[in-house]
Design an enzyme around this catalytic site. Structure first.
Site, PDB file in Angstrom:
ATOM      1  N   PRO A   2       0.838  -1.209   0.000  1.00 29.86           N
ATOM      2  CA  PRO A   2       0.000   0.000   0.000  1.00 29.86           C
ATOM      3  C   PRO A   2       0.868   1.252   0.000  1.00 29.86           C
ATOM      4  O   PRO A   2       1.847   1.336   0.745  1.00 29.86           O
ATOM      5  CB  PRO A   2      -0.798  -0.140   1.300  1.00 29.86           C
ATOM      6  CG  PRO A   2      -0.805  -1.598   1.598  1.00 29.86           C
ATOM      7  CD  PRO A   2       0.517  -2.107   1.111  1.00 29.86           C
ATOM      8  N   GLU A   3       0.487   2.212  -0.845  1.00 29.18           N
ATOM      9  CA  GLU A   3       1.255   3.434  -0.981  1.00 29.18           C
ATOM     10  C   GLU A   3       0.396   4.625  -0.557  1.00 29.18           C
ATOM     11  O   GLU A   3      -0.670   4.445   0.040  1.00 29.18           O
ATOM     12  CB  GLU A   3       1.767   3.560  -2.421  1.00 29.18           C
ATOM     13  CG  GLU A   3       2.585   2.346  -2.859  1.00 29.18           C
ATOM     14  CD  GLU A   3       3.016   2.380  -4.321  1.00 29.18           C
ATOM     15  OE1 GLU A   3       3.269   3.487  -4.847  1.00 29.18           O
ATOM     16  OE2 GLU A   3       3.092   1.307  -4.947  1.00 29.18           O
ATOM     17  N   ARG A 110       2.532  -9.486   7.423  1.00 29.74           N
ATOM     18  CA  ARG A 110       3.874 -10.001   7.154  1.00 29.74           C
ATOM     19  C   ARG A 110       4.915  -9.203   7.930  1.00 29.74           C
ATOM     20  O   ARG A 110       5.035  -9.344   9.128  1.00 29.74           O
ATOM     21  CB  ARG A 110       4.164  -9.981   5.650  1.00 29.74           C
ATOM     22  CG  ARG A 110       3.195 -10.840   4.838  1.00 29.74           C
ATOM     23  CD  ARG A 110       3.591 -10.861   3.378  1.00 29.74           C
ATOM     24  NE  ARG A 110       2.515 -11.415   2.555  1.00 29.74           N
ATOM     25  CZ  ARG A 110       2.521 -11.441   1.245  1.00 29.74           C
ATOM     26  NH1 ARG A 110       3.566 -10.976   0.573  1.00 29.74           N
ATOM     27  NH2 ARG A 110       1.513 -11.949   0.580  1.00 29.74           N
ATOM     28  N   ARG A 150      20.844  15.251  -6.816  1.00 26.07           N
ATOM     29  CA  ARG A 150      20.600  13.808  -6.737  1.00 26.07           C
ATOM     30  C   ARG A 150      21.123  13.115  -7.988  1.00 26.07           C
ATOM     31  O   ARG A 150      21.129  13.690  -9.086  1.00 26.07           O
ATOM     32  CB  ARG A 150      19.102  13.533  -6.590  1.00 26.07           C
ATOM     33  CG  ARG A 150      18.485  14.123  -5.340  1.00 26.07           C
ATOM     34  CD  ARG A 150      18.812  13.314  -4.126  1.00 26.07           C
ATOM     35  NE  ARG A 150      18.298  13.933  -2.895  1.00 26.07           N
ATOM     36  CZ  ARG A 150      18.437  13.411  -1.696  1.00 26.07           C
ATOM     37  NH1 ARG A 150      19.068  12.260  -1.550  1.00 26.07           N
ATOM     38  NH2 ARG A 150      17.963  14.032  -0.638  1.00 26.07           N
TER      39      ARG A 150
END
Length: 271
Positions: A2-3, A110, A150
């Site tokens: 899930p995001e 989990r 970055r």
């Protein structure tokens, strides 16, 4: 996993049903899910009330009436369901919180966890996360600043929770597709125009996915017709071998840094 859109959808639904309703019972079926002895966890929650539900990145923070926080991270395959004992899902539950006749079931965690923390502990747990991408303060200029200096592949940057919070495998691929950029594109090579395009794509994909309930595989409760609607809206994720909806090419599935990646080689490019 899930995001941001999935957890934001859960936040809205949880807020509609749990605020100021006393927790009347706690069942722990998997001790590794919690951060203390089961008896202490149960005793610490029975009688408590949730006064506010917050989402931070991929986490849910239940703010309790006495100032403590209940921190949830579903990790791989975690799900929530809210219903009566008669509506109990046919799945193994790790933790159950009862609110009178209704129960909030935590399933398939989990590596996920549900931790009871003090304010200081919860702030420390959230302290290293990057900024929220749908926050009203996230402008195109601030987004460009996150990318400045970055290096490395675009997908690796998008899923880096220390740089920007809430994106995982699915939405990284969907955002790259929307921006017409390959997931392997080197961030240091992005032009200012490509960075702006990426910012617009982040906002568009995450907003749309949140509005239609994300991609969870089951409803939050009986009668819920919103949760999981994005399953049918993905343009590339989990569509390897299928035709591209934009240009007719074939969507490819590969791996990048141990993560599966879906993209269209015909309409996604390096800049």
């Amino acid at each position: 996993m899930p995001e941001l859109p999935e957890m934001e959808n859960y936040r809205k639904l949880l807020s509609q049903h749990l605020i100021n309703v006393p927790i009347t019972g706690v069942t722990v079926n998997r001790e590794k899910t919690i951060n203390m002895e089961t008896a202490d966890f149960v005793n610490g929650l029975v009688g408590a009330r949730i006064v506010f539900v917050e989402r931070r990145a991929k986490h849910i923070l239940f703010h309790l009436h006495d100032g403590r926080r209940l921190l949830l991270h579903l990790m791989l395959g975690g799900l929530l369901f809210y219903g009566t004992e008669q509506e109990r899902p046919d799945r193994t539950t790790q933790v159950e919180l009862a609110f009178g006749e209704h129960i909030l079931y935590f399933m398939g965690l989990r590596l996920g966890y549900l931790h009871l923390l003090s304010v200081k502990e919860s702030e420390a747990a959230m302290g290293k996360l990057g900024p929220e991408l749908l926050d009203r303060r996230m402008t195109a200029e601030r987004f460009a600043g996150l990318l400045k200096g970055r290096r490395g592949a675009l997908k690796s940057l998008l899923v880096n929770q220390h740089v920007m919070a809430g994106i995982g495998n699915c939405y990284a691929d969907e955002i790259a597709f929307e921006a017409r950029l390959l997931p392997s594109t080197l961030v240091q090579n992005l032009s200012p125009e490509a960075v702006t395009r990426l910012y617009d794509s982040v906002r568009k994909v995450l907003t749309e996915a949140t509005e239609i309930g994300g991609y969870m595989e089951m409803p939050f409760m009986t009668g819920d017709t919103v949760t999981g609607s994005y399953n049918n809206a993905c343009k590339v994720y989990d569509r390897g071998g299928e035709p591209c909806l934009r240009g007719g090419g074939t969507i490819l599935k590969t791996e990048q840094s141990g993560r599966k990646v879906f993209y269209c080689p015909d309409c996604q490019h390096d800049a």
